[in-house]
Design a protein around this motif. Structure first.
Motif, PDB file in Angstrom:
ATOM      1  N   THR A   1       0.798  -1.233   0.000  1.00 34.13           N
ATOM      2  CA  THR A   1       0.000   0.000   0.000  1.00 34.13           C
ATOM      3  C   THR A   1       0.826   1.276   0.000  1.00 34.13           C
ATOM      4  O   THR A   1       0.386   2.298  -0.534  1.00 34.13           O
ATOM      5  N   HIS A   2       2.023   1.255   0.582  1.00 35.91           N
ATOM      6  CA  HIS A   2       2.792   2.492   0.742  1.00 35.91           C
ATOM      7  C   HIS A   2       4.170   2.346   0.115  1.00 35.91           C
ATOM      8  O   HIS A   2       5.077   1.748   0.705  1.00 35.91           O
ATOM      9  N   PRO A   3       4.384   2.920  -1.084  1.00 38.16           N
ATOM     10  CA  PRO A   3       5.717   2.862  -1.697  1.00 38.16           C
ATOM     11  C   PRO A   3       6.708   3.744  -0.941  1.00 38.16           C
ATOM     12  O   PRO A   3       6.334   4.788  -0.392  1.00 38.16           O
ATOM     13  N   GLN A   4       7.967   3.316  -0.924  1.00 34.64           N
ATOM     14  CA  GLN A   4       9.000   4.076  -0.224  1.00 34.64           C
ATOM     15  C   GLN A   4       9.264   5.410  -0.907  1.00 34.64           C
ATOM     16  O   GLN A   4       9.472   6.425  -0.251  1.00 34.64           O
TER      17      GLN A   4
ATOM     18  N   SER B   1       7.134   3.139  -6.599  1.00 34.03           N
ATOM     19  CA  SER B   1       5.695   3.211  -6.853  1.00 34.03           C
ATOM     20  C   SER B   1       5.351   2.487  -8.157  1.00 34.03           C
ATOM     21  O   SER B   1       6.036   2.632  -9.165  1.00 34.03           O
ATOM     22  N   LEU B   2       4.276   1.727  -8.126  1.00 34.38           N
ATOM     23  CA  LEU B   2       3.812   0.994  -9.306  1.00 34.38           C
ATOM     24  C   LEU B   2       2.642   1.693  -9.985  1.00 34.38           C
ATOM     25  O   LEU B   2       2.020   1.123 -10.886  1.00 34.38           O
ATOM     26  N   ALA B   3       2.353   2.918  -9.588  1.00 31.77           N
ATOM     27  CA  ALA B   3       1.198   3.635 -10.131  1.00 31.77           C
ATOM     28  C   ALA B   3       1.356   3.870 -11.637  1.00 31.77           C
ATOM     29  O   ALA B   3       2.452   4.162 -12.128  1.00 31.77           O
ATOM     30  N   ILE B   4       0.259   3.726 -12.377  1.00 31.84           N
ATOM     31  CA  ILE B   4       0.249   3.973 -13.820  1.00 31.84           C
ATOM     32  C   ILE B   4      -0.937   4.876 -14.144  1.00 31.84           C
ATOM     33  O   ILE B   4      -1.916   4.937 -13.392  1.00 31.84           O
TER      34      ILE B   4
ATOM     35  N   LYS C   1      -3.570  -0.410  -5.967  1.00 27.59           N
ATOM     36  CA  LYS C   1      -4.415  -1.137  -6.918  1.00 27.59           C
ATOM     37  C   LYS C   1      -3.566  -1.886  -7.951  1.00 27.59           C
ATOM     38  O   LYS C   1      -3.872  -3.019  -8.313  1.00 27.59           O
ATOM     39  N   GLN C   2      -2.474  -1.254  -8.410  1.00 19.24           N
ATOM     40  CA  GLN C   2      -1.607  -1.917  -9.376  1.00 19.24           C
ATOM     41  C   GLN C   2      -0.886  -3.100  -8.732  1.00 19.24           C
ATOM     42  O   GLN C   2      -0.701  -4.142  -9.369  1.00 19.24           O
ATOM     43  N   TYR C   3      -0.487  -2.947  -7.470  1.00 24.33           N
ATOM     44  CA  TYR C   3       0.141  -4.057  -6.742  1.00 24.33           C
ATOM     45  C   TYR C   3      -0.808  -5.256  -6.703  1.00 24.33           C
ATOM     46  O   TYR C   3      -0.416  -6.390  -6.989  1.00 24.33           O
TER      47      TYR C   3
END
Length: 641
Positions: A416-419, A424-427, A442-444
């Protein structure tokens, strides 16, 4: 002629064909075969077509079947929609908005009515609330009720599905029924004699132009004449096979055209080709499709009537061999897990490896001596055990890369929380070619569920392959030639394969707990025309993941070189930073909904996820970490490691 019209004096009444034009095997194989017409073919089938000769108008859904997928028995009636649905399609179509509140009643119990005021729950506890739908282009028209009921019963039997899809018993533990269920779909390894015939079959298929001549656009070729071409080409292949294997027998066949007397030979040689392909998906890549299409045409009623036999027989499996010799208890013996286990060498001493090899050999010899009997030699017992071992080797090569990628995902990325931005896997739709918009969490979840689904599919690939062949070679499920946008393809429904896919998808959904994106399974439409295309798509998963896993495993070795370590530190900060960037790029853009030929055919559907991953592979050489792949020994996603 249309009703109400009268025949004119100039019209000629139909007449019986002359003996020289009779629709017989002798006349079809003669030189004058162009004027032969099928006696039972309708008038429109005898007329040269101006398009695809198998294209037909869409017919109404058969009574008692689901209005959405059209090939499963209807189980729920939606009173608001006034349509019948199967459980899976109903859950998919009524999971959002006002449709969630539609009033329904089960078709098996007309008085049991409920108004839905909350999220729909599955009737049998097996289908998730999100559900999934299978889109088919056209339903199987004449599939018998018995076959459909049997297919549905097999797919909905939670006990058997859970046994087949559960983890392999550890060596030394109680095996229960696990091997019994899996052995039903594990083909027997080919013997030396069978491999000789396999080379003969492959040679015949390599030089054959069957699909080039049969699967044509069809201008000027009526359906009846297409049947004639099918029979001529099929007989030429059959004659060549017999002549190559036995010259004297082949000469007799050329004289009397008695193909039926060689029925067992044809069934055996075609079966071993299919069996070899299932066990070795990377083999027969250019000939297996041709083989299946030949057998598919040989199952049509017109061809079977003229040849007087079928070229198809069931696949020879470990279960069928043991059942034939009353030795099924072998699969319940706890030693079978030791005798068939895969021996790994990574990170282990030579002594430990040798110890495992000796224990495996002792277990094999013990079981061979214990279960051998009259008519069932020790060598045949070993052959069955080796075949199960081959299945484990298949799982290691095809399924394990999915598990390794899942482990990488959980190791390097937080759910849930990227460093930071690099983690971050957000697209976002439109950025970097992405078709979807997902935040990191959501992408994770989307990547995790896609990899989990692939793992479950590959874990039970042999079962799916068996069902796919059953659908392809089912004489009651006809196909149509159609331009799908990717060339001319045989479009055919695959009810058994899709039902098993629904069971696998439901299991993956339950194991994860939630589902992101679409759960549509394309089968029998322009995206996935038939079960052969479906199997081909998912047998390529390891070709995508294995090179990535191998490259990541090689990074520590590459970093041992001082010059290369300096290069890695300058570009990515550390070997771990390099690993994280490769994974982040793949998890973002290998699962972003891209890769289709048009905007509407990609996205988050079950097959679209695999399309996106292939699209990422095609852009790898443009990535800044591509030199690392080359340094690790990468030569392509279709290469050897």
């Amino acid at each position: 002629m249309p009703p109400g019209n009268t025949a004119s004096h100039d019209e000629v009444e139909p007449h019986e064909p002359t003996p020289g034009q009779a629709f017989s095997l002798e006349n079809i194989l003669s030189g004058d075969h162009e004027n032969i017409e099928h006696p039972t073919a309708p008038k429109e089938a005898l007329t040269p077509t101006g398009g695809w000769d198998e294209e037909t108008a869409h017919e109404n859904v058969a009574q008692g079947f689901c209005v959405e997928c059209e090939d499963q028995p209807a189980q729920i009636f939606c009173e608001t929609c006034s349509d019948n649905f199967c459980e899976v399609c109903f859950a998919a179509q009524h999971r959002k908005g006002t449709r969630k509140r539609h009033a329904t009643r089960p078709l098996s119990s007309p008085h049991d009515k409920r108004a839905k005021t909350e999220e729909p729950q599955p009737a049998n506890g097996e289908t998730s609330a999100n559900g999934n739908a299978m889109h088919v282009d056209e339903a199987a028209e004449e599939d018998s009720d018995e076959e459909l009921e049997q297919a549905a019963a097999e797919a909905s039997s939670s006990a058997k599905i859970d046994i087949v899809l559960s983890s392999q018993p550890t060596p030394g533990s109680a095996v229960g029924e696990w091997f019994v269920e899996r052995a039903k779909f594990i083909p027997v390894r080919l013997t030396l004699e069978e491999r000789k015939y396999l080379r003969l079959l492959e040679a015949a298929l390599n030089v054959s132009e069957y699909t080039d001549k049969i699967d044509t656009i069809g201008f000027g070729l009526s359906k009846a004449k297409r049947i004639v071409h099918q029979i001529r080409e099929l007989c030429a292949i059959l004659s060549g096979l017999v002549l190559s294997a036995d010259y004297k027998q082949g000469q007799e066949l050329f004289q009397d055209r008695d193909f039926q007397s060689n029925e067992k030979f044809y069934q055996d040689i075609f079966e071993l080709g299919r069996r070899h392909k299932i066990m070795n998906p990377d083999k027969m890549r250019s000939t297996y499709g041709k083989l299946i299409y030949i057998l598919q045409d040989s199952q049509t009623p017109e061809v079977k009537d003229l040849l007087n036999f079928s070229c198809v027989k069931p696949i020879k499996t470990v279960y069928s061999v043991l059942e034939q010799h009353d030795a099924l208890d072998l699969l319940r013996d706890d030693l079978v897990s030791i005798a068939t286990k895969e021996i790994y060498s990574e990170g282990r001493s030579r002594r430990d490896i040798q110890k495992d090899i000796k224990s495996k050999e002792r277990a094999i010899e013990t079981l061979a001596g214990k279960y051998a009997r009259r008519g069932f030699s020790e060598e045949q017992v070993r052959q069955c055990l080796y075949s199960i071992g081959d299945n484990h080797a298949f799982l290691r090569t095809n399924r394990d890369p999915c598990e390794r990628m899942i482990a990488y995902l959980k190791q390097y990325f937080h759910p849930t929380h990227p460093q930071d931005s690099k983690s971050s896997l957000a697209i976002k739709n439109g950025k970097g070619g992405a078709r979807l918009t997902h935040d990191h969490s959501k992408q994770y979840a989307y990547v995790l569920q896609s990899l989990t689904l692939w793992r479950e599919i590959l874990h039970d690939m042999f079962h799916l392959w068996t069902l796919a062949e059953s659908d392809l070679l089912n004489e009651n499920v006809p196909y149509r030639l159609r331009d799908t946008g990717q060339g001319l393809n045989r479009v055919q429904a695959a009810p058994k394969t899709s039902r098993m896919m629904h069971a696998i998808l439901n299991r993956a959904q339950r194991s994860i707990g939630s589902w992101v994106g679409s759960s549509v399974i394309h089968m029998g439409d322009h995206n996935v025309p038939n079960a052969l295309m479906f199997i081909d798509k998912y047998s390529q998963v390891y070709r995508i993941l294995l090179p990535i896993c191998n490259t990541l495993a090689q990074i520590p070795r590459i970093a041992e070189n001082p010059a290369l370590r300096s290069y890695i530190d300058d570009e990515w900060g550390s070997p771990e930073g390099l690993t994280r960037e490769i994974l982040a790029d793949f998890f973002r853009h290998g699962f972003d909904g891209s890769g289709a030929g048009n905007y509407f055919d990609a996205g988050s559907c079950i097959d679209g996820r695999l399309t996106s991953a292939w699209n990422w592979c095609s852009t790898l050489e443009k990535k800044r970490f591509f030199p690392i792949f080359l340094l690790s020994g990468f030569i392509g996603f279709d290469g050897e490691w």
